[in-house]
Design a protein around this motif. Structure first.
Motif, PDB file in Angstrom:
ATOM      1  N   VAL A 194     -36.611 -68.730 -23.697  1.00  0.00           N
ATOM      2  CA  VAL A 194     -37.737 -68.910 -22.781  1.00  0.00           C
ATOM      3  C   VAL A 194     -37.863 -67.620 -21.971  1.00  0.00           C
ATOM      4  O   VAL A 194     -36.859 -67.023 -21.582  1.00  0.00           O
ATOM      5  CB  VAL A 194     -37.478 -70.119 -21.850  1.00  0.00           C
ATOM      6  N   LEU A 195     -39.098 -67.189 -21.745  1.00  0.00           N
ATOM      7  CA  LEU A 195     -39.308 -65.960 -20.971  1.00  0.00           C
ATOM      8  C   LEU A 195     -39.767 -66.283 -19.557  1.00  0.00           C
ATOM      9  O   LEU A 195     -40.664 -67.115 -19.359  1.00  0.00           O
ATOM     10  CB  LEU A 195     -40.380 -65.093 -21.646  1.00  0.00           C
ATOM     11  N   GLY A 196     -39.174 -65.624 -18.588  1.00  0.00           N
ATOM     12  CA  GLY A 196     -39.642 -65.648 -17.201  1.00  0.00           C
ATOM     13  C   GLY A 196     -40.065 -64.227 -16.880  1.00  0.00           C
ATOM     14  O   GLY A 196     -39.200 -63.381 -16.648  1.00  0.00           O
ATOM     15  N   LEU A 197     -41.365 -63.967 -16.938  1.00  0.00           N
ATOM     16  CA  LEU A 197     -41.839 -62.584 -16.771  1.00  0.00           C
ATOM     17  C   LEU A 197     -42.378 -62.370 -15.366  1.00  0.00           C
ATOM     18  O   LEU A 197     -43.371 -63.010 -14.968  1.00  0.00           O
ATOM     19  CB  LEU A 197     -42.938 -62.263 -17.789  1.00  0.00           C
ATOM     20  N   SER A 252     -51.550 -73.926 -16.109  1.00  0.00           N
ATOM     21  CA  SER A 252     -51.419 -73.458 -17.493  1.00  0.00           C
ATOM     22  C   SER A 252     -52.153 -72.115 -17.585  1.00  0.00           C
ATOM     23  O   SER A 252     -53.219 -71.938 -16.986  1.00  0.00           O
ATOM     24  CB  SER A 252     -52.067 -74.476 -18.429  1.00  0.00           C
ATOM     25  N   ALA A 253     -51.579 -71.185 -18.354  1.00  0.00           N
ATOM     26  CA  ALA A 253     -52.210 -69.857 -18.470  1.00  0.00           C
ATOM     27  C   ALA A 253     -53.630 -69.968 -19.014  1.00  0.00           C
ATOM     28  O   ALA A 253     -54.468 -69.099 -18.756  1.00  0.00           O
ATOM     29  CB  ALA A 253     -51.352 -68.970 -19.358  1.00  0.00           C
ATOM     30  N   SER A 254     -53.903 -71.052 -19.731  1.00  0.00           N
ATOM     31  CA  SER A 254     -55.241 -71.217 -20.312  1.00  0.00           C
ATOM     32  C   SER A 254     -56.307 -71.419 -19.218  1.00  0.00           C
ATOM     33  O   SER A 254     -57.495 -71.285 -19.482  1.00  0.00           O
ATOM     34  CB  SER A 254     -55.254 -72.414 -21.267  1.00  0.00           C
ATOM     35  N   GLN A 255     -55.874 -71.737 -17.992  1.00  0.00           N
ATOM     36  CA  GLN A 255     -56.852 -71.970 -16.916  1.00  0.00           C
ATOM     37  C   GLN A 255     -57.059 -70.752 -16.024  1.00  0.00           C
ATOM     38  O   GLN A 255     -57.774 -70.810 -15.029  1.00  0.00           O
ATOM     39  CB  GLN A 255     -56.380 -73.139 -16.050  1.00  0.00           C
ATOM     40  N   VAL A 256     -56.363 -69.647 -16.328  1.00  0.00           N
ATOM     41  CA  VAL A 256     -56.402 -68.497 -15.425  1.00  0.00           C
ATOM     42  C   VAL A 256     -57.388 -67.453 -15.965  1.00  0.00           C
ATOM     43  O   VAL A 256     -57.210 -66.953 -17.080  1.00  0.00           O
ATOM     44  CB  VAL A 256     -54.987 -67.877 -15.286  1.00  0.00           C
ATOM     45  N   PRO A 257     -58.431 -67.125 -15.178  1.00  0.00           N
ATOM     46  CA  PRO A 257     -59.402 -66.139 -15.650  1.00  0.00           C
ATOM     47  C   PRO A 257     -58.723 -64.790 -15.905  1.00  0.00           C
ATOM     48  O   PRO A 257     -57.723 -64.466 -15.262  1.00  0.00           O
ATOM     49  CB  PRO A 257     -60.402 -66.021 -14.486  1.00  0.00           C
ATOM     50  N   PRO A 258     -59.248 -64.007 -16.845  1.00  0.00           N
ATOM     51  CA  PRO A 258     -58.560 -62.781 -17.261  1.00  0.00           C
ATOM     52  C   PRO A 258     -58.738 -61.593 -16.313  1.00  0.00           C
ATOM     53  O   PRO A 258     -58.892 -60.463 -16.754  1.00  0.00           O
ATOM     54  CB  PRO A 258     -59.195 -62.482 -18.628  1.00  0.00           C
ATOM     55  N   ASP A 259     -58.729 -61.825 -15.002  1.00  0.00           N
ATOM     56  CA  ASP A 259     -58.815 -60.716 -14.036  1.00  0.00           C
ATOM     57  C   ASP A 259     -57.417 -60.403 -13.523  1.00  0.00           C
ATOM     58  O   ASP A 259     -56.522 -61.244 -13.596  1.00  0.00           O
ATOM     59  CB  ASP A 259     -59.652 -61.121 -12.804  1.00  0.00           C
ATOM     60  N   ALA A 260     -57.269 -59.200 -12.933  1.00  0.00           N
ATOM     61  CA  ALA A 260     -55.972 -58.822 -12.358  1.00  0.00           C
ATOM     62  C   ALA A 260     -55.555 -59.856 -11.313  1.00  0.00           C
ATOM     63  O   ALA A 260     -56.397 -60.411 -10.601  1.00  0.00           O
ATOM     64  CB  ALA A 260     -56.083 -57.449 -11.721  1.00  0.00           C
ATOM     65  N   ARG A 261     -54.268 -60.147 -11.260  1.00  0.00           N
ATOM     66  CA  ARG A 261     -53.743 -61.133 -10.319  1.00  0.00           C
ATOM     67  C   ARG A 261     -52.881 -60.407  -9.282  1.00  0.00           C
ATOM     68  O   ARG A 261     -52.508 -59.242  -9.474  1.00  0.00           O
ATOM     69  CB  ARG A 261     -52.883 -62.189 -11.046  1.00  0.00           C
ATOM     70  N   PRO A 262     -52.492 -61.089  -8.185  1.00  0.00           N
ATOM     71  CA  PRO A 262     -51.676 -60.431  -7.156  1.00  0.00           C
ATOM     72  C   PRO A 262     -50.280 -60.057  -7.671  1.00  0.00           C
ATOM     73  O   PRO A 262     -49.809 -60.609  -8.672  1.00  0.00           O
ATOM     74  CB  PRO A 262     -51.550 -61.497  -6.058  1.00  0.00           C
ATOM     75  N   TYR A 263     -49.645 -59.138  -6.979  1.00  0.00           N
ATOM     76  CA  TYR A 263     -48.283 -58.689  -7.324  1.00  0.00           C
ATOM     77  C   TYR A 263     -47.328 -59.889  -7.422  1.00  0.00           C
ATOM     78  O   TYR A 263     -46.461 -59.930  -8.291  1.00  0.00           O
ATOM     79  CB  TYR A 263     -47.809 -57.705  -6.238  1.00  0.00           C
ATOM     80  N   PHE A 264     -47.481 -60.857  -6.526  1.00  0.00           N
ATOM     81  CA  PHE A 264     -46.573 -62.008  -6.540  1.00  0.00           C
ATOM     82  C   PHE A 264     -47.084 -63.069  -7.523  1.00  0.00           C
ATOM     83  O   PHE A 264     -47.548 -64.143  -7.134  1.00  0.00           O
ATOM     84  CB  PHE A 264     -46.370 -62.572  -5.129  1.00  0.00           C
ATOM     85  N   SER A 265     -47.030 -62.700  -8.788  1.00  0.00           N
ATOM     86  CA  SER A 265     -47.387 -63.668  -9.828  1.00  0.00           C
ATOM     87  C   SER A 265     -46.449 -63.472 -11.011  1.00  0.00           C
ATOM     88  O   SER A 265     -45.936 -62.368 -11.232  1.00  0.00           O
ATOM     89  CB  SER A 265     -48.847 -63.509 -10.243  1.00  0.00           C
ATOM     90  N   LEU A 266     -46.220 -64.555 -11.729  1.00  0.00           N
ATOM     91  CA  LEU A 266     -45.270 -64.509 -12.854  1.00  0.00           C
ATOM     92  C   LEU A 266     -45.727 -65.476 -13.946  1.00  0.00           C
ATOM     93  O   LEU A 266     -46.606 -66.320 -13.734  1.00  0.00           O
ATOM     94  CB  LEU A 266     -43.854 -64.847 -12.354  1.00  0.00           C
ATOM     95  N   LEU A 267     -45.067 -65.353 -15.089  1.00  0.00           N
ATOM     96  CA  LEU A 267     -45.366 -66.213 -16.239  1.00  0.00           C
ATOM     97  C   LEU A 267     -44.080 -66.832 -16.756  1.00  0.00           C
ATOM     98  O   LEU A 267     -43.053 -66.131 -16.842  1.00  0.00           O
ATOM     99  CB  LEU A 267     -45.905 -65.367 -17.389  1.00  0.00           C
ATOM    100  N   LEU A 268     -44.128 -68.087 -17.116  1.00  0.00           N
ATOM    101  CA  LEU A 268     -43.048 -68.717 -17.869  1.00  0.00           C
ATOM    102  C   LEU A 268     -43.607 -69.035 -19.254  1.00  0.00           C
ATOM    103  O   LEU A 268     -44.676 -69.639 -19.361  1.00  0.00           O
ATOM    104  CB  LEU A 268     -42.583 -70.016 -17.195  1.00  0.00           C
TER     105      LEU A 268
END
Ligand SMILES: C[S@@+](CC[C@H](N)C(=O)[O-])C[C@H]1O[C@@H](n2cnc3c(N)ncnc32)[C@H](O)[C@@H]1O
Length: 263
Positions: free
Chosen positions: A196-199, A237-253
Motif C-alpha cells: 500500500v502506498l502512502g504518498l 475518493s481520488a475520483s472525486q477530486v478535480p485535477p487542479d493543484a492541491r495544497p501542500y498538506f495533501s496526501l494519497l493512500l
C-alpha cells in the motif's frame, strides 16, 4: 486468584519529560496529541516551533496552542523550504544551538513537530544537529500520529475503508515521485510487492498524478486527504477530486490489491 506477575523493573514513566523534548503534535487536531505530548507541553518553559520564514506562525504551534499557557516563552525557529543545501544546514545548526542555549539556562524546552517527530520531520534534522554539536545534551522524543495514519482513520468517516496494511502486505510511506513516469513505475512495483502506498507531498503534483491514476484505472483505489485534522479537512475518493493543484498538506493512500481472506 490473580497470578503474581513479575514486578516491573521501574515505575518511571516511559516518556518522562526531559530538559529538551522533541514532541510530535499530530496532523492538525489538538485532540490527536498523545497524553505524553500534552504533559511535556504543560511542563515546558520554552516552546520552540518551526516556521518557514521569520515573522510567520507555523502549523505545529497552531496544533499545540490549546495546550499552552500564557507564561511560556514561544521560540520560533525558521527552517527555509528551499532546495539549496546551505540555508537549510545553517538553519538546523542555528536551531540546535538556540535550543541548547535555553536548556543550559535551566529551562525545560520542547520543540514541536507536525505529525510524527521521526517521519519526514524537521525534528529529525534538529536531532542529528544536536547530537553532533551538543553531544553532552540529552533529549527525548515523543512520537506523534503521522498524517498518513490520520488519513486512513478519517477515511472511515466518509465510508471509505482503507486499512494501511494487512497480513503479508507492505506499506510504503514516501514523497510523491517527481515525474509521471516514476509515479507509474512506483505503482507497478507496489502492486507487484502487495504494498500500500502512502504518498505525501502530492499538492502541486496532483494534476499529472490524477491523469496517471485515471490512465491506469486506479482512481477508485486511491484516497485523497487534504488538511487532515483541520476544520477544513477534505477526505475523498481520488475520483472525486478535480485535477487542479492541491495544497501542500495533501496526501494519497493507494491500495491496489486486497488479501484473499477478508470478512
Ligand atoms: C514534511 S512532511 C511531514 C510529515 C509529518 N511529520 C507526518 O508525520 O505526517 C509534510 C507532508 O506530510 C503530509 N501531511 C502532513 N500533515 C498533513 C495533514 N494534516 N493532512 C494531509 N497531509 C499532511 C503532506 O503530504 C505534506 O506535504
Amino acid at each position: 486468584m490473580v497470578d503474581p506477575s513479575p514486578a516491573p523493573l521501574s515505575l518511571a514513566p516511559k516518556f518522562a519529560p526531559d530538559r529538551l523534548t522533541l514532541v510530535g503534535v499530530g496532523p492538525g487536531d489538538p485532540e490527536l496529541l498523545t497524553v505524553a505530548a500534552v504533559k511535556a507541553l504543560e511542563q515546558a518553559d520554552v516552546v520552540a516551533h518551526p516556521v518557514a520564514r521569520e515573522g510567520e506562525s507555523g502549523m505545529a504551534l497552531a496544533i499545540a496552542l490549546p495546550w499552552l499557557q500564557p507564561q511560556q516563552l514561544l521560540l520560533p525557529l525558521a527552517f527555509p523550504m528551499v532546495a539549496e543545501a546551505e540555508p537549510r544546514i545553517s538553519a538546523w545548526h542555528e536551531a540546535a544551538d538556540a535550543l541548547a542555549r535555553h536548556v543550559r539556562t535551566g529551562r525545560r524546552v520542547v520543540l514541536l513537530c507536525e505529525g510524527d517527530v521521526s517521519l519526514f520531520a524537521t525534528g529529525s534534522y534538529v536531532q542529528l544537529a544536536l547530537r553532533r554539536r551538543h553531544p553532552d545534551l540529552s533529549f527525548a522524543l515523543i512520537p506523534g500520529i503521522p498524517s498518513v495514519c490520520a488519513a486512513a482513520a478519517a477515511a472511515a468517516g466518509v465510508a471509505v475503508d482503507l486499512p494501511l496494511a494487512l497480513q503479508q502486505e507492505g506499506l510504503l510511506i514516501r514523497p510523491c515521485p517527481e515525474t509521471a513516469s516514476d509515479f507509474r513505475k512506483l505503482l507497478q512495483s507496489a502492486r507487484y510487492a502487495s504494498t500500500v502506498l502512502g504518498l505525501i507531498k502530492v499538492g502541486h503534483r496532483w494534476p499529472w498524478v490524477c491523469a496517471a491514476l485515471t490512465e491506469m484505472g486506479l482512481l477508485d483505489q486511491a484516497l485523497f486527504a487534504q488538511r487532515v485534522g483541520w476544520s477544513d479537512q477534505w477526505v475523498a475518493s481520488a475520483s472525486q477530486v478535480p485535477p487542479d493543484a492541491r495544497p501542500y498538506f495533501s496526501l494519497l493512500l493507494i491500495r491496489q490489491l486486497w488479501p484473499e481472506v477478508l470478512p
